[in-house]
Design a protein around this motif. Structure first.
Motif, PDB file in Angstrom:
ATOM      1  N   ILE A 275       0.540  -1.307   0.511  1.00  0.00           N
ATOM      2  CA  ILE A 275      -0.065  -0.542   0.320  1.00  0.00           C
ATOM      3  C   ILE A 275       0.832   1.146  -0.132  1.00  0.00           C
ATOM      4  CG2 ILE A 275      -1.751   1.690   1.213  1.00  0.00           C
ATOM      5  CD1 ILE A 275      -2.476  -1.422   2.291  1.00  0.00           C
ATOM      6  N   ALA A 276       1.790   1.494   0.801  1.00  0.00           N
ATOM      7  CA  ALA A 276       3.188   2.691   0.374  1.00  0.00           C
ATOM      8  C   ALA A 276       3.823   2.913  -0.306  1.00  0.00           C
ATOM      9  CB  ALA A 276       4.135   2.464   1.929  1.00  0.00           C
ATOM     10  N   PHE A 277       3.891   1.383  -1.501  1.00  0.00           N
ATOM     11  CA  PHE A 277       4.902   1.561  -3.043  1.00  0.00           C
ATOM     12  C   PHE A 277       3.495   2.380  -4.328  1.00  0.00           C
ATOM     13  CE2 PHE A 277       8.212  -1.080  -1.795  1.00  0.00           C
ATOM     14  CZ  PHE A 277       9.046  -0.470  -2.268  1.00  0.00           C
ATOM     15  N   PHE A 278       2.012   1.935  -3.899  1.00  0.00           N
ATOM     16  CA  PHE A 278       0.777   2.542  -4.279  1.00  0.00           C
ATOM     17  C   PHE A 278       0.966   3.844  -3.604  1.00  0.00           C
ATOM     18  CE2 PHE A 278       0.155  -1.585  -5.377  1.00  0.00           C
ATOM     19  CZ  PHE A 278      -0.993  -1.587  -6.657  1.00  0.00           C
ATOM     20  N   ALA A 279       0.649   3.993  -2.266  1.00  0.00           N
ATOM     21  CA  ALA A 279       0.647   5.713  -2.336  1.00  0.00           C
ATOM     22  C   ALA A 279       1.690   6.457  -3.107  1.00  0.00           C
ATOM     23  CB  ALA A 279       0.619   6.054  -1.013  1.00  0.00           C
ATOM     24  N   ALA A 280       2.976   6.195  -2.357  1.00  0.00           N
ATOM     25  CA  ALA A 280       4.027   6.581  -2.814  1.00  0.00           C
ATOM     26  C   ALA A 280       3.980   7.031  -4.857  1.00  0.00           C
ATOM     27  CB  ALA A 280       5.095   6.195  -2.617  1.00  0.00           C
ATOM     28  N   GLY A 281       3.377   6.784  -5.251  1.00  0.00           N
ATOM     29  CA  GLY A 281       4.047   6.791  -6.692  1.00  0.00           C
ATOM     30  C   GLY A 281       4.174   5.968  -7.714  1.00  0.00           C
ATOM     31  N   ALA A 282       4.535   4.165  -7.417  1.00  0.00           N
ATOM     32  CA  ALA A 282       5.190   2.876  -7.652  1.00  0.00           C
ATOM     33  C   ALA A 282       3.967   1.913  -7.705  1.00  0.00           C
ATOM     34  CB  ALA A 282       6.112   2.553  -7.282  1.00  0.00           C
ATOM     35  N   PRO A 283       2.525   2.444  -7.893  1.00  0.00           N
ATOM     36  CA  PRO A 283       1.706   0.891  -8.539  1.00  0.00           C
ATOM     37  C   PRO A 283       1.884  -0.516  -9.268  1.00  0.00           C
ATOM     38  CG  PRO A 283       0.776   2.259  -9.822  1.00  0.00           C
ATOM     39  CD  PRO A 283       2.449   2.998  -9.414  1.00  0.00           C
ATOM     40  N   GLU A 349       6.881   2.341   7.069  1.00  0.00           N
ATOM     41  CA  GLU A 349       7.575   3.357   8.338  1.00  0.00           C
ATOM     42  C   GLU A 349       8.150   4.257   7.010  1.00  0.00           C
ATOM     43  OE1 GLU A 349       8.243   0.210  11.514  1.00  0.00           O
ATOM     44  OE2 GLU A 349       9.746   1.083  10.152  1.00  0.00           O
ATOM     45  N   LEU A 350       8.573   4.113   5.567  1.00  0.00           N
ATOM     46  CA  LEU A 350       9.724   5.594   5.007  1.00  0.00           C
ATOM     47  C   LEU A 350       8.389   5.457   3.842  1.00  0.00           C
ATOM     48  CD1 LEU A 350      12.058   6.444   3.960  1.00  0.00           C
ATOM     49  CD2 LEU A 350      12.561   4.191   2.534  1.00  0.00           C
ATOM     50  N   GLY A 351       7.599   4.740   3.759  1.00  0.00           N
ATOM     51  CA  GLY A 351       6.692   5.814   2.679  1.00  0.00           C
ATOM     52  C   GLY A 351       5.731   6.621   3.543  1.00  0.00           C
ATOM     53  N   GLN A 352       5.561   6.412   4.586  1.00  0.00           N
ATOM     54  CA  GLN A 352       4.712   7.270   5.018  1.00  0.00           C
ATOM     55  C   GLN A 352       5.393   8.987   5.655  1.00  0.00           C
ATOM     56  OE1 GLN A 352       2.915   5.334   9.268  1.00  0.00           O
ATOM     57  NE2 GLN A 352       1.900   7.535   9.399  1.00  0.00           N
ATOM     58  N   ARG A 353       6.845   8.256   6.083  1.00  0.00           N
ATOM     59  CA  ARG A 353       7.481   9.528   7.058  1.00  0.00           C
ATOM     60  C   ARG A 353       8.007  10.052   4.775  1.00  0.00           C
ATOM     61  NH1 ARG A 353      10.774   6.343   8.359  1.00  0.00           N
ATOM     62  NH2 ARG A 353      12.680   6.758   7.080  1.00  0.00           N
ATOM     63  N   ASP A 354       8.971   9.296   4.115  1.00  0.00           N
ATOM     64  CA  ASP A 354       8.918  10.204   3.009  1.00  0.00           C
ATOM     65  C   ASP A 354       9.257   9.245   1.763  1.00  0.00           C
ATOM     66  OD1 ASP A 354      10.755  11.571   1.908  1.00  0.00           O
ATOM     67  OD2 ASP A 354      12.769  11.901   3.088  1.00  0.00           O
ATOM     68  N   GLY A 356       9.003   9.945  -0.966  1.00  0.00           N
ATOM     69  CA  GLY A 356       9.938  10.580  -2.337  1.00  0.00           C
ATOM     70  C   GLY A 356      11.548   9.326  -1.942  1.00  0.00           C
ATOM     71  N   ALA A 357      11.638   8.983  -0.303  1.00  0.00           N
ATOM     72  CA  ALA A 357      13.313   8.559  -0.541  1.00  0.00           C
ATOM     73  C   ALA A 357      12.664   7.581  -0.487  1.00  0.00           C
ATOM     74  CB  ALA A 357      13.056   8.686   0.970  1.00  0.00           C
ATOM     75  N   LEU A 358      11.274   7.090  -0.882  1.00  0.00           N
ATOM     76  CA  LEU A 358      10.863   5.219  -0.946  1.00  0.00           C
ATOM     77  C   LEU A 358      11.227   4.562  -2.648  1.00  0.00           C
ATOM     78  CD1 LEU A 358       9.735   2.310  -0.012  1.00  0.00           C
ATOM     79  CD2 LEU A 358       7.446   4.191  -0.333  1.00  0.00           C
ATOM     80  N   LEU A 359      10.161   6.132  -2.834  1.00  0.00           N
ATOM     81  CA  LEU A 359      10.900   6.200  -4.400  1.00  0.00           C
ATOM     82  C   LEU A 359      12.112   6.094  -5.076  1.00  0.00           C
ATOM     83  CD1 LEU A 359       7.380   7.746  -6.177  1.00  0.00           C
ATOM     84  CD2 LEU A 359       7.870   6.062  -5.930  1.00  0.00           C
ATOM     85  N   ALA A 360      12.619   6.495  -4.300  1.00  0.00           N
ATOM     86  CA  ALA A 360      14.192   6.989  -4.978  1.00  0.00           C
ATOM     87  C   ALA A 360      15.082   5.517  -4.233  1.00  0.00           C
ATOM     88  CB  ALA A 360      15.192   8.260  -4.114  1.00  0.00           C
TER      89      ALA A 360
END
Length: 668
Positions: A275-283, A349-354, A356-360
Motif C-alpha cells: 500500500i505504501a508503494f501505491f501511495a508513493a506513486g509506484a503501483p 514506515e518510509l512511505g509514511q515518513r518520506d 520520495g525516499a521510498l521511490l528513490a
C-alpha cells in the motif's frame, strides 16, 4: 468421474482465453493474435501466442499447445474434470459430473462456492470497517497509518469484530463451506467459530481480482481479548482449494498493469508495504503471503516482468539466500536488484515518513551482489590495515558465491581498489576456496538468530513481526526455494514446465496417467501446410475440396483426417495423437490470407505430379502395360498444363480429383 461433452463445450465457449492467460503473463496484441513470454519455459523473445477466435494457445519455442482447459490444468495442477469445474465456476456456469454407471451426479461447483463465500466475507468485513461502531478503533489505527476511506476502499480493507461467530451468523454459510474457505472452524465445544477475530482485514486476491484469502492484523496494544491472548500480530488464511501461498502474491491483481508497462515488479514483505508503494506513486508492488519468496512466486512474476526489485533488507536473506537469487536469475532470466532502504526502515514506515525516499530507493536499486558488497564495505573500518583485511575477506566471501567468473572478477577488482589489497592476492584467495569456507563458518555460528531453528534468517512476510519469523515460516533455504528436495533447483511447481504440462488429453486419459512429452512440431514445406491452415481457420472454404489422398506428408494426412472426422477443432485435437495435436495447435496460431482456390489447386497439382512420376516409373518397368500407362501419363501432363494456366482462384476440374480418388482406392 465424467462431465458431459456438451458441458465441456459450453465452458470452452464461455471463457475469454486472452483474459485467462493474461492473468499469468503479459500479453500484447499483434495483429489478430496476442503474444507474450511463454510461462512454460524461460525465454527472452516472445514465442507464446493466443488465438482468441479459436480459443487456443501455442508456444513456438517449447511446443506447448492447448485451450483454456489445458492452460488451467497446467497452471493450477488440476486434472481434466477439476479444470473444467474451475473454469465453470469462473464463468458462472452450472455443470455436473457423474461416476460412470452409478447415475450419481454430485455438485461440481465447490470452487465457485468457495469464491462466492470469500467474496461475501470480504464485502461484509469491509462494510463493518466503514460503518459499524465496533470498527472505530480499526478506523483510528488506519488513519494513524495515513489510510483514509479512499485507500480502504481501493484495497477493500475490513474489520473482523471480536465476537466469536459474527461472520458465520451474518453470512449463514454452510459449515463445510465456511471451513473449506478458511473463514471459520468448529471449536472444541462443537460450535462454528470465525477464523479472524479482532483484526484489521487485508483481503488477498488472485491475479484476476477474485478474493481467495484473508490476512489479518491485530490492533497495536490489543493485548488480550476476552481474557485470552490476541494471538500473533499477523494471521493468514490456511491453504485451501482456491488459495496457495506458494503461488499467490498480494497486490498482483492491482499491480500487473503497471508491472507490464514498466517491465519491473517490486517485491515486499507485507500488505502495508504494498500500500505504501501505491501511495508513493509506484503501483507495481506485490508481497508474499506469510511465506518466503520462492520458486513458484518467481515463475508467476517472470510472466509479467524481467526486473525484480527486492524491497527489503538483503542482509535479512544473507548468504543462505544468495545461491537462490543467482539460480533465479539464471533459470528464469531475471534481473534481481535490491532497494537500499535507509536506516533499516521498512517500506510502510518510509512511505509514511518520506514517500520520495521510498521511490528513490527503488530507482537506485542495485544488483543483488553489488548491494551485498556495498553493505559489507560500507559497514567496515577501512581506516586500518586490520579493518581493510577483514572487509576484503567478508566481501570476497559474498563474491565467491556468484556463478559467473567474469562477474566475480569485476567485483574482485573493485574490492581490491577499496581495500588496498592486490587483486592477484584476492584472486588467489578466491581460487583456494578460503572466502567460501569463511562464509560457511559464519553461517554455522554467528549467523544464527533468535526464532530460527537452523540458523537460517527469519522472513517476516505478513505472518510474523518485523523482528523475526512467524509460525510455520519457510526460511531462506526452505522447501519453497529452487533448491527443492535435491538441492539443485529442479523441483517443479507453480506453472507447469513444457516437459510435464498436460496436453490435449480426452477425459478417458485424465485419471492417474501422466501426459506424454509434447512433441516438436515439424512443418513440411509446400501447399499441404497452407491447406491445413485453411482447414483450421476457414474450413467452410475448403471442406468439400480437400481429401486425405491429396496430402503427400503422412503427418499432414493424419491431421486432415482428424479435422475431417471431428465436429470442431477442439474435438479433433482432443482425439488426435500427440504429434497431430501439436501440429493443429501450432497451426491455430498461424493464420493465412492465402486464396483457398489457389492453395487447393497447388495441392492438387502436387498430387498429380506424384501420380505422373509413379505412372512413368510403372511404364518403364512393365512393357505389357506401357501403352495404357503412357496414355494416362499424357493425359496427366495435359491436365497439369491446364491447371497451371487456369485463372487465379478457379476451381479445378472435378474429373482430376475423381481420378486421384480412384487411384488412391486401388492402391489402398
Amino acid at each position: 468421474m465424467l462431465i458431459a461433452q456438451e458441458d465441456v463445450a459450453k465452458v470452452r465457449a464461455a471463457i475469454d482465453l486472452v483474459a485467462l492467460v493474461g492473468e499469468h503473463l503479459a500479453l500484447k496484441r499483434q495483429g489478430r493474435r496476442w503474444v507474450g513470454l511463454c510461462p512454460f519455459h524461460a525465454e527472452t523473445t516472445p514465442s507464446f501466442g493466443v488465438n482468441p477466435e479459436l480459443g487456443l494457445y501455442h508456444c513456438f519455442g517449447c511446443q506447448a499447445s492447448g485451450d483454456a482447459i489445458t492452460f488451467v490444468r497446467a497452471v493450477e495442477h488440476l486434472d481434466f474434470v477439476d479444470a473444467v469445474e474451475w473454469l465453470a465456476g469462473r464463468a458462472g456456469i452450472s455443470i455436473a459430473r457423474e461416476e460412470p454407471g452409478s447415475g450419481r451426479r454430485p455438485d461440481g461447483r465447490q470452487r465457485s462456492r468457495l469464491l462466492e463465500a470469500m467474496e461475501r466475507a470480504v464485502a461484509w468485513y469491509h462494510e463493518r470497517l466503514l460503518a459499524h461502531p465496533d470498527g472505530a478503533p480499526a478506523r483510528d489505527y488506519l488513519a494513524s497509518r495515513g489510510y483514509d476511506k479512499e485507500v480502504a476502499g481501493a484495497f477493500r480493507l475490513g474489520w473482523a469484530p471480536h465476537d466469536w461467530d459474527a461472520l458465520a451468523r451474518a453470512l449463514k454459510l454452510p459449515e463445510e463451506v465456511l471451513t473449506a474457505a478458511g473463514l471459520g472452524f468448529v471449536n472444541r465445544a462443537g460450535r462454528v467459530q470465525d477464523a479472524f477475530r479482532g483484526r484489521v482485514i487485508f483481503p488477498i486476491f488472485d491475479p484476476g481480482g477474485r478474493a481467495v484469502a484473508l490476512g489479518g492484523r491485530v490492533l497495536p496494544g490489543a493485548g488480550q481479548v476476552g481474557g485470552r491472548e490476541a494471538g500473533p500480530k499477523y494471521k493468514n488464511s490456511p491453504e485451501t482449494a482456491i488459495y496457495s501461498k506458494r503461488r499467490t502474491l498480494y497486490g498482483l491483481n492491482w499491480a500487473k498493469a503497471n508491472v507490464v508497462e514498466t517491465g519491473e515488479v517490486i517485491v515486499c514483505e507485507g500488505y502495508t508495504d504494498v500500500i505504501a508503494f501505491f501511495a508513493a506513486g509506484a503501483p507495481r508492488a506485490v508481497a508474499t503471503c506469510g511465506t518466503a519468496l520462492g520458486e513458484d512466486h518467481l515463475r508467476v512474476l517472470r510472466s509479467f516482468a524481467q526486473r525484480v526489485v527486492l524491497a527489503y533488507d538483503a542482509d535479512r536473506a544473507g548468504q543462505a539466500a544468495a545461491e537462490r537469487v543467482y539460480e533465479w536469475e539464471r533459470h528464469h532470466d531475471l534481473d534481481i536488484a535490491v532497494a537500499g532502504l535507509p536506516g533499516g526502515s521498512d517500506p510502510a514506515e518510509l512511505g509514511q515518513r518520506d514517500p520520495g525516499a521510498l521511490l528513490a530507493a527503488v530507482e537506485q536499486a542495485r544488483p543483488y551482489l553489488a548491494f551485498r558488497v556495498e553493505r559489507l564495505l560500507g559497514d567496515a573500518h577501512l581506516g586500518t590495515a586490520e579493518g581493510r583485511a577483514k572487509a576484503a575477506e567478508a566481501a570476497l566471501s559474498a563474491v565467491a558465491q556468484h556463478p559467473n567468473e567474469l562477474v566475480r572478477d569485476q567485483y574482485v577488482m573493485d574490492i581490491a581498489d577499496r581495500c588496498r589489497v592486490p587483486a592477484e592476492r584476492l584472486r588467489a584467495m578466491m581460487a583456494s576456496g578460503r572466502p567460501r569456507a569463511a562464509a560457511q563458518h559464519r553461517l554455522g555460528h554467528s549467523a544464527r538468530r533468535p526464532g530460527t531453528a537452523d540458523g537460517r534468517p527469519g522472513h517476516r512476510g505478513e505472518g510474523a513481526d518485523r523482528d523475526g519469523a512467524g509460525p510455520g515460516q519457510a526460511g531462506a533455504g526452505g522447501s519453497d526455494g529452487p533448491g527443492g528436495p535435491d538441492g539443485r533447483g529442479r523441483r517443479r511447481g507453480g506453472v507447469a514446465s513444457a516437459d510435464n504440462q498436460a496436453g490435449w488429453d480426452g477425459q478417458e486419459r485424465e485419471h492417474g496417467r501422466s501426459a506424454a512429452p509434447v512433441p516438436t512440431v515439424r512443418l513440411a514445406p509446400g501447399p499441404g501446410t497452407e491447406a491445413l491452415r485453411l482447414a483450421v481457420h476457414r474450413p467452410h472454404e475448403v471442406a468439400d475440396r480437400l481429401e486425405e489422398f491429396l496430402f503427400a506428408d503422412g503427418l499432414q494426412r493424419r491431421a486432415f483426417g482428424a479435422l475431417a472426422s471431428s465436429a470442431t477443432l477442439h474435438e479433433a485435437i482432443a482425439n488426435a495423437d500427440p504429434e497431430v495435436a501439436a501440429l493443429l495447435g501450432r497451426l491455430a496460431l498461424e493464420d493465412t490470407e492465402a486464396d483457398a482456390g489457389d492453395v487447393v489447386n497447388l495441392l492438387l497439382a502436387d498430387a498429380l505430379r506424384r501420380a505422373l512420376e509413379d505412372l512413368e516409373a510403372d511404364a518403364r518397368r512393365s512393357y505389357e502395360s506401357f501403352a495404357e500407362l503412357a496414355g494416362d501419363a499424357t493425359w496427366l501432363r495435359q491436365a497439369l498444363v491446364e491447371l497451371r494456366e487456369a485463372p487465379a482462384g478457379s476451381v479445378a476440374p472435378p474429373r482430376l480429383v475423381a481420378w486421384l480418388r480412384g487411384r488412391a482406392k486401388e492402391q489402398s
